[in-house]
Each structure stands twice: as C-alpha cells, then as structure tokens.
Motif scaffolding. Structure first.
Motif, PDB file in Angstrom:
ATOM      1  N   TRP A 177       0.803  -1.223   0.000  1.00 44.12           N
ATOM      2  CA  TRP A 177       0.000   0.000   0.000  1.00 44.12           C
ATOM      3  C   TRP A 177       0.837   1.274   0.000  1.00 44.12           C
ATOM      4  N   SER A 182      -8.570 -11.808  -3.212  1.00 43.58           N
ATOM      5  CA  SER A 182      -9.326 -10.584  -3.464  1.00 43.58           C
ATOM      6  C   SER A 182     -10.383 -10.790  -4.549  1.00 43.58           C
ATOM      7  N   LEU A 197     -11.847  -7.969  -5.777  1.00 38.71           N
ATOM      8  CA  LEU A 197     -11.863  -6.661  -6.425  1.00 38.71           C
ATOM      9  C   LEU A 197     -10.501  -6.367  -7.032  1.00 38.71           C
ATOM     10  N   GLU A 198     -10.465  -5.547  -8.060  1.00 43.30           N
ATOM     11  CA  GLU A 198      -9.230  -5.209  -8.744  1.00 43.30           C
ATOM     12  C   GLU A 198      -8.357  -4.331  -7.855  1.00 43.30           C
ATOM     13  N   GLU A 257      -8.132  -0.588  -8.675  1.00 39.15           N
ATOM     14  CA  GLU A 257      -9.333   0.236  -8.565  1.00 39.15           C
ATOM     15  C   GLU A 257      -9.861   0.369  -7.143  1.00 39.15           C
ATOM     16  N   TRP A 258      -9.525  -0.600  -6.276  1.00 35.49           N
ATOM     17  CA  TRP A 258     -10.112  -0.624  -4.943  1.00 35.49           C
ATOM     18  C   TRP A 258      -9.029  -0.769  -3.872  1.00 35.49           C
ATOM     19  N   MET A 259      -9.280  -0.140  -2.742  1.00 34.75           N
ATOM     20  CA  MET A 259      -8.411  -0.251  -1.578  1.00 34.75           C
ATOM     21  C   MET A 259      -9.142  -1.059  -0.512  1.00 34.75           C
ATOM     22  N   PHE A 260      -8.489  -2.115   0.007  1.00 37.83           N
ATOM     23  CA  PHE A 260      -9.137  -2.932   1.043  1.00 37.83           C
ATOM     24  C   PHE A 260      -8.071  -3.393   2.036  1.00 37.83           C
ATOM     25  N   PRO A 262     -16.758  -9.687  -0.286  1.00 45.86           N
ATOM     26  CA  PRO A 262     -16.964  -8.243  -0.172  1.00 45.86           C
ATOM     27  C   PRO A 262     -18.442  -7.890  -0.337  1.00 45.86           C
ATOM     28  N   PRO A 313     -21.297  -4.609  -1.064  1.00 46.78           N
ATOM     29  CA  PRO A 313     -21.364  -3.237  -1.586  1.00 46.78           C
ATOM     30  C   PRO A 313     -21.593  -2.192  -0.503  1.00 46.78           C
ATOM     31  N   GLY A 328     -19.418  -1.774   1.788  1.00 47.30           N
ATOM     32  CA  GLY A 328     -18.077  -1.375   2.191  1.00 47.30           C
ATOM     33  C   GLY A 328     -17.425  -2.286   3.206  1.00 47.30           C
TER      34      GLY A 328
END
Length: 243
Positions: free
Chosen positions: A15, A184, A186-187, A190-193, A219, A221, A223
């Motif tokens: 990150w 993961s 999500l890409e 494009e996304w922070m997790f 995940p 929607p 959040g």
C-alpha cells in the motif's frame, strides 16, 4: 517484556513505501507471546488489532501475561513506533498433553503439495524489496491479480529475527494475513481494502516450513467484507484465519 526491533525493507507492504505488510509484525507479536507461555502450551487463538499503518522503523515491543495458568493462559503484546501504539495482539494458550485417542478420520489432508503449485513471480509492486519478495509462493489455484478464491503454498525466504530460526507459529503468522490479498474479489488498481484485524485459530502447529492458505473473500457493496482461510501443512489442516 520491553524490547526494540529494527524493521527492514523486507517487511514493506503493497500500500505504500513506508508501511509494513501485517505479516511480519504479526509474526513478531506471536513470537513474543510464545516466549511468555510455559511449555507445553499451544497458542490456540491469537487476534491482532491493526491500529494504524505499521511504519518501517524501529518498533518497541511490550507484553504481559493477563491471566496466568497451568492449563490456559491469556497474554497480550503490542508494538509502538515513537511511543505511538500501532498494533496489538491477544492470545489464548492452552496446555497440550497426549490424551490417548486417534486423530479423527474425517480430517482432510491437503489434496496437493507445494510441487503442485505454480511458482509465482513477485507481486508487481512499485517498491522493492518488499514482503512479497521475502516469501516464496506456489499458487495452486488463482493468482495475486486474478479476482476470486485462491490456494497458495508459501514459505519464508528470510528469518523473522536475525540469527534465529523461525518457529512453527511465526511461520503461520507471517503468512496468514495474505489470505485476503490472494483471494481478493476486487481489482487492486481500482479498490483499496486494508483489514484492521486478523484472527488465527490453531489446533496444532505446522510440520515443515511450507504453509498452505486456502482462501476466499466476501466483499459487500456496503463497504464491509470478510476474508477467511483454511491453514494447512503437508499433512492436513492445522487451523484457520478470518479478517
């Protein structure tokens, strides 16, 4: 305990250039807790609270036994940077003994081995060296950048602390936080997790230096998401993690 540890660039996470992946500090906290419990005991559950990014700096360790005991013991440890607490852990250790019954026949052995996995190049991070470089990866299912569940064998390329062989517990904890990364949904671009926590349950310690993570992430929607993994060695499951 009250000790200081100098972090290296091998701890760097994905990150940013100045913060650690949670794996190395998790292992360091586990090492401290393991040092405080009497033998023979197993760290059966350890929960980490990641209070803020862990910087790649000198970290101060503090620890104490909250509930001593011959059968069960509760221990906590924390890491601070410049006097500011960045991560803490609490663990229940349970005394082990031979009870004289055979292992349950329903326990599954891993259907694969590190040799079945595809050796994976380092994660394409902007900063090197980093934590991903410090670990060896064999992906059986999925990849770092392909969304979806994944199964990976991994082992440490470097010791956690100089001139000290990693313990079985620290091998598990160095790897466990990666479950959410490899699975993961999500890409990454494009996304922070970033998870604020990690809980690991163990019913035995691993044999050998390879750790297997069979991970999936859910995940929502709204959040909020949940990542979980089954943790195994070459013989069978040894526990699991949730983030």
């Amino acid at each position: 305990g009250d000790d200081r540890y100098r972090s290296t660039d091998w701890t760097r996470g994905p990150w940013g250039p100045d913060s650690q992946h949670a794996g190395p500090p998790s292992a360091l906290l586990g090492r401290e807790i393991e040092r405080l419990h009497p033998a023979p005991m197993l760290v059966a559950r350890i929960t980490f609270e990641i209070l803020r990014p862990v910087p790649i700096e000198t970290l101060q360790m503090k620890s104490e036994v909250l509930r001593p005991g011959r059968r069960v013991q509760l221990t906590q440890a924390s890491l601070a940077a410049d006097g500011l607490e960045v991560m803490r852990a609490a663990a229940w250790s349970i005394r082990t003994t031979e009870l004289g019954f055979d292992r349950a026949p329903t326990i599954d052995a891993p259907p694969d081995s590190p040799a079945d996995g595809k050796e994976t190049a380092a994660f394409p991070a902007d900063y090197s060296p980093n934590y991903i470089d410090a670990m060896e990866w064999r992906l059986v299912h999925g990849t770092f950048l392909q969304p979806g569940p994944a199964t990976a064998w991994t082992r440490m390329r470097h010791p956690l602390v100089d001139d000290e062989p990693p313990t079985p517990l620290t091998r598990v904890l160095a790897a466990a936080d990666s479950a959410s990364g490899i699975s993961s949904q999500l890409e990454f671009g494009e996304w922070m997790f970033i998870n604020p926590d990690l809980s690991v349950y163990l019913h035995r310690l691993p044999e050998g230096d390879w750790i297997r993570l069979d991970a999936v992430t859910y995940p929502e929607p709204n959040g909020v998401g949940l990542a979980r993994s089954t943790i195994s060695d070459r013989r069978s499951s040894i526990g699991g993690s949730m983030q």
